[in-house]
Design an enzyme around this catalytic site. Sequence first.
Site, PDB file in Angstrom:
ATOM      1  N   CYS A 208       0.808  -1.094   0.169  1.00 10.36           N
ATOM      2  CA  CYS A 208       0.007   0.004  -0.113  1.00 10.36           C
ATOM      3  C   CYS A 208       0.861   1.292  -0.132  1.00 10.36           C
ATOM      4  CB  CYS A 208      -1.054  -0.058   1.283  1.00 10.36           C
ATOM      5  SG  CYS A 208      -1.974  -1.269   1.432  1.00 10.36           S
TER       6      CYS A 208
HETATM    7  N1  LIG Z   1      -3.887  -0.454  -0.800  1.00 10.97           N
HETATM    8  C1  LIG Z   1      -4.273  -0.470   0.425  1.00 10.97           C
HETATM    9  O1  LIG Z   1      -4.582  -1.296   1.348  1.00 10.97           O
HETATM   10  N2  LIG Z   1      -4.071   0.745   1.247  1.00 10.97           N
HETATM   11  C2  LIG Z   1      -4.250   1.066   2.454  1.00 10.97           C
HETATM   12  C3  LIG Z   1      -5.234   2.352   2.882  1.00 10.97           C
HETATM   13  C4  LIG Z   1      -5.196   2.681   4.271  1.00 10.97           C
HETATM   14  C5  LIG Z   1      -6.107   4.032   4.205  1.00 10.97           C
HETATM   15  N3  LIG Z   1      -5.924   4.602   5.633  1.00 10.97           N
HETATM   16  C6  LIG Z   1      -7.628   3.947   3.902  1.00 10.97           C
HETATM   17  O2  LIG Z   1      -8.284   3.576   4.488  1.00 10.97           O
HETATM   18  O3  LIG Z   1      -7.651   4.260   2.628  1.00 10.97           O
END
Ligand SMILES: NC(=O)NCCC[C@H](N)C(=O)O
Length: 398
Positions: free
Chosen positions: A390
């Site tokens: 991510c």
């Molecule tokens: N690709 C992913 O799983 N990204 C993580 C995103 C975390 C962020 N706090 C969200 O909720 O969008």
Amino acid sequence: MPLGADSEVGRLRTVMLHRPGPELGRLTPRNNDQLLFDGIPWLGRAQDEHDAFAQALRDHDVEVLYLTDLLTQTLAIEAARDEIIASTLKGLFVGPSIQSLIGAKLADADPSQLAETLMAGLRNDEIRLDGSVAHHLMQPEDFLINPLPNLLFTRDSSVWLRDRVAVTSLAMPARVRETQLTGLIYRHHERFVGTPVVHGPHLEHLEGGDVLELSPGVIAVGIGERTTPAGLERFAQQVLADGLAHTVLAVPIAQERATMHLDTIVTMVDVDTVVIYPTMSDTLRSVPLTWDPSTGPGGKVVIGAETSFFDGAAAAMGIDTLHQIDTGLDPVTAEREQWDDGNNTLAINARLAVAYERNEQTNARLEDHGIEVVTISGDQLGSGRGGPRCMSCPIDRD
Ligand SMILES: NC(=O)NCCC[C@H](N)C(=O)O
């Protein structure tokens, strides 16, 4: 050499990261849920952890580009400044007096101050505006420009597909403004000028964490809390029509926070092997979408038969079996480690992946299966619910 990526496991050459900054310092117990963090991270420690992540990549000869640097350099370009100031003001609903004050403040800022305000936002007590009703009545800590703490997760706001880049359409209000910044960088920064941009913000929702480039020409897209069926349809139509993929696999996932993106459940660690949340490996399904150029005005998407994710992926990839590393974990350990992004690994190369050290059981099973695991600490970084995949946007892979 042109930049680009068409797999999850080709040798990683260049990646975009975002070192967490003042935007993380905006999180409070009252706003963290809305800003999509599960706690209040310790900024200094999060930066140390992130620096170690970046260093681990550099130690493997990966070029690390920082979003803040790219944005600051982009904001030195007059046309880019004008564009971002106009689009930022357009998205603000703060009343006319504050709007014009912010416009003047942004126009006066140098590139680095402007970048900081765009990322960290602006609070009501950071301006002074005598006679403004809204300014007078709002709380000091209310945001006039929302901060973007989830910029940390560079995976979600853009995805490279061969030599093109898809700027995505983020689903959660707290993240929508992120793509104004990534789109701006790709359109104006000298490193990317001329790169065709596909998809685009403000369309049906599509997030990069849902897009897995299983092999050149085969893209799996999760449909769940973030990417919608309509977002997938638009994306599939575009990549299939443009020949960026011959098959897009639609993969429905539960609409829950723990499984917000496909890459929270499954990531690739070798050309024919994934690590996957064991609780879901038997039930994950896929629908193949292909392109029929002979139908309709310019061709049309053909919907194939639904199968298990593994059968559908192997067929599209032209391999006998897409192997899964059986982490063999009991359901409780599996659930705990999935929540802490144990299945969210970033491949530096085939059989070489970065993972959070805290997921000891998952990492041990990866090692047992011959995957070299580079561990990083994610105690603070993980509070936003995202792991190494991510937190990285591969810009160039072999
Ligand atoms: N690709 C992913 O799983 N990204 C993580 C995103 C975390 C962020 N706090 C969200 O909720 O969008």
